[in-house]
Write a protein that holds these residues in place. Structure first.
Motif, PDB file in Angstrom:
ATOM      1  N   ASP A  74      42.142  39.160  49.788  1.00  0.00           N
ATOM      2  CA  ASP A  74      42.122  40.283  50.723  1.00  0.00           C
ATOM      3  C   ASP A  74      40.708  40.335  51.309  1.00  0.00           C
ATOM      4  N   PHE A  75      40.472  39.536  52.367  1.00  0.00           N
ATOM      5  CA  PHE A  75      39.095  39.331  52.796  1.00  0.00           C
ATOM      6  C   PHE A  75      38.470  40.585  53.402  1.00  0.00           C
ATOM      7  N   ALA A  76      39.259  41.451  53.992  1.00  0.00           N
ATOM      8  CA  ALA A  76      38.701  42.714  54.477  1.00  0.00           C
ATOM      9  C   ALA A  76      38.087  43.495  53.323  1.00  0.00           C
TER      10      ALA A  76
ATOM     11  N   LEU B 225      44.059  37.377  42.348  1.00  0.00           N
ATOM     12  CA  LEU B 225      43.928  38.309  43.458  1.00  0.00           C
ATOM     13  C   LEU B 225      42.470  38.699  43.657  1.00  0.00           C
ATOM     14  N   TRP B 226      41.989  38.550  44.882  1.00  0.00           N
ATOM     15  CA  TRP B 226      40.643  38.988  45.242  1.00  0.00           C
ATOM     16  C   TRP B 226      40.742  40.368  45.891  1.00  0.00           C
ATOM     17  N   SER B 227      40.812  41.375  45.071  1.00  0.00           N
ATOM     18  CA  SER B 227      40.865  42.761  45.543  1.00  0.00           C
ATOM     19  C   SER B 227      40.860  43.678  44.323  1.00  0.00           C
TER      20      SER B 227
ATOM     21  N   THR C 211      50.444  35.617  34.248  1.00  0.00           N
ATOM     22  CA  THR C 211      49.016  35.896  34.154  1.00  0.00           C
ATOM     23  C   THR C 211      48.506  36.365  35.506  1.00  0.00           C
ATOM     24  N   VAL C 212      47.758  37.451  35.500  1.00  0.00           N
ATOM     25  CA  VAL C 212      47.137  37.947  36.725  1.00  0.00           C
ATOM     26  C   VAL C 212      45.641  38.082  36.481  1.00  0.00           C
ATOM     27  N   VAL C 213      44.854  37.503  37.383  1.00  0.00           N
ATOM     28  CA  VAL C 213      43.398  37.569  37.289  1.00  0.00           C
ATOM     29  C   VAL C 213      42.868  38.224  38.552  1.00  0.00           C
ATOM     30  N   LEU C 214      42.077  39.269  38.386  1.00  0.00           N
ATOM     31  CA  LEU C 214      41.400  39.894  39.518  1.00  0.00           C
ATOM     32  C   LEU C 214      39.993  39.334  39.644  1.00  0.00           C
ATOM     33  N   PHE C 215      39.632  38.884  40.829  1.00  0.00           N
ATOM     34  CA  PHE C 215      38.252  38.529  41.129  1.00  0.00           C
ATOM     35  C   PHE C 215      37.697  39.674  41.975  1.00  0.00           C
TER      36      PHE C 215
END
Length: 300
Positions: A80-82, A229-231, A249-253
């Motif tokens: 989610d680049f915004a 996910l990047w958010s 598996t879910v990884v948040l960055f």
């Protein structure tokens, strides 16, 4: 994640000699024989000696193992680049999408990297960002940025009226304000009106629905076992909870203090949260690398 090195500059031959990480599912740690001597001054910092590295595995053996431990199995990445752009002021450095893609491509388990960002039509910088993302190999999802004009013309309302302020202040807070506060804010808006400012532009282009939909579709199609996910947005709590409950598996960055409380609560269900400060030198603008900055500081 933590690493120890023989120094601060890869350009001067300094190498990683230890890597360690802790996650919900366990721990990974190992020494690395980088094939170069450790300066005494550096040994004094982390306590690792040349003798301790003798017989340890080389980098080319350790790094793939670490990659598989961190993101193993078929993995899809959703950026989610915004949201990421919004982190940069707090971070004090910028994410370069070319270097980020190179880092993600180094993980053999990553199959698809989706990049979500709005396009401000007619804006050269915005349109170039989307073109660059496509050129670097991202799967790009974009749509036009909506520009809404919010009127601030208070000439036709009472100084005690909250009508214009409702656009900017949420109702629970507005209801707590006394008449004097509302009157003061309207006076400030009236001063802006005298300068010819009768509206503000608000730009919106959220991808919460698209990202959540794509994550669940990829799961339904069996296209991924791990979801990165990047958010840190709370709107993703429902799809993440569903994926975790189905054994995925879910990884948040994310960056510190940018994780919604609803997502932090899912740590107990297995959600992994990774602070991107740990990989700054791999994804920032080259001139913002810590090693480069340290070298400049030592020279000055």
């Amino acid at each position: 994640v933590d690493v120890e090195t023989t120094g601060l500059s890869p350009r001067h031959g300094h190498r990683v000699i230890e890597i360690g990480a802790v996650a919900v599912v366990g721990e990974f740690t190992t020494l690395i024989d980088a094939g170069v001597p450790i300066p005494p001054a550096v040994q004094a910092i982390h306590g690792i000696t040349d003798e301790m590295l003798a017989g340890q595995p080389p980098p080319e053996e350790v790094l793939p193992r670490f990659s598989d431990w961190m993101i193993s199995g078929r993995s899809n990445v959703y950026i989610d680049f915004a949201n990421v752009i919004g982190w940069q002021d707090k971070l004090g450095w910028h994410v370069e999408i070319r270097r980020l893609k190179q880092l993600l491509d180094s993980f053999s388990s990553v199959e698809k990297v989706r990049f979500y960002n709005g396009t401000l039509l007619g804006d050269e910088k915005s349109e170039l960002l989307i073109k660059d993302a496509q050129k670097f190999g991202y799967t790009v999802v974009t749509k036009p940025v909506k520009i809404m004009k919010l009127p601030v013309d208070v000439s036709g309302i009472s100084s005690h009226s909250p009508d214009i302020l409702r656009q900017f202040i949420r109702a629970p807070l507005l209801h707590k304000m006394d008449v004097e506060t509302i009157s003061y804010l309207n006076t400030r808006l009236r001063n802006l009106n005298k300068l010819g400012i009768l509206y503000f532009e608000d730009r919106k282009c959220n991808f919460d629905v698209e990202i959540g939909r794509d994550m669940l579709l990829d799961f339904a199609k069996g296209e991924a076992d791990h979801f990165v996910l990047w958010s840190g947005d709370s709107d993703f709590s429902d799809p993440i909870r569903q994926l975790l409950s189905d054994g995925k598996t879910v990884v948040l960055f994310v960056t510190a203090r940018k994780v919604a409380s609803e997502l932090n609560e899912l740590r107990g269900a297995g959600l992994r949260i990774f602070d991107i400060q740990k990989i700054r030198d791999f994804i920032c603008w080259p001139r913002e690398m810590k090693a480069t900055k340290s070298k400049k500081d030592s020279i000055s």
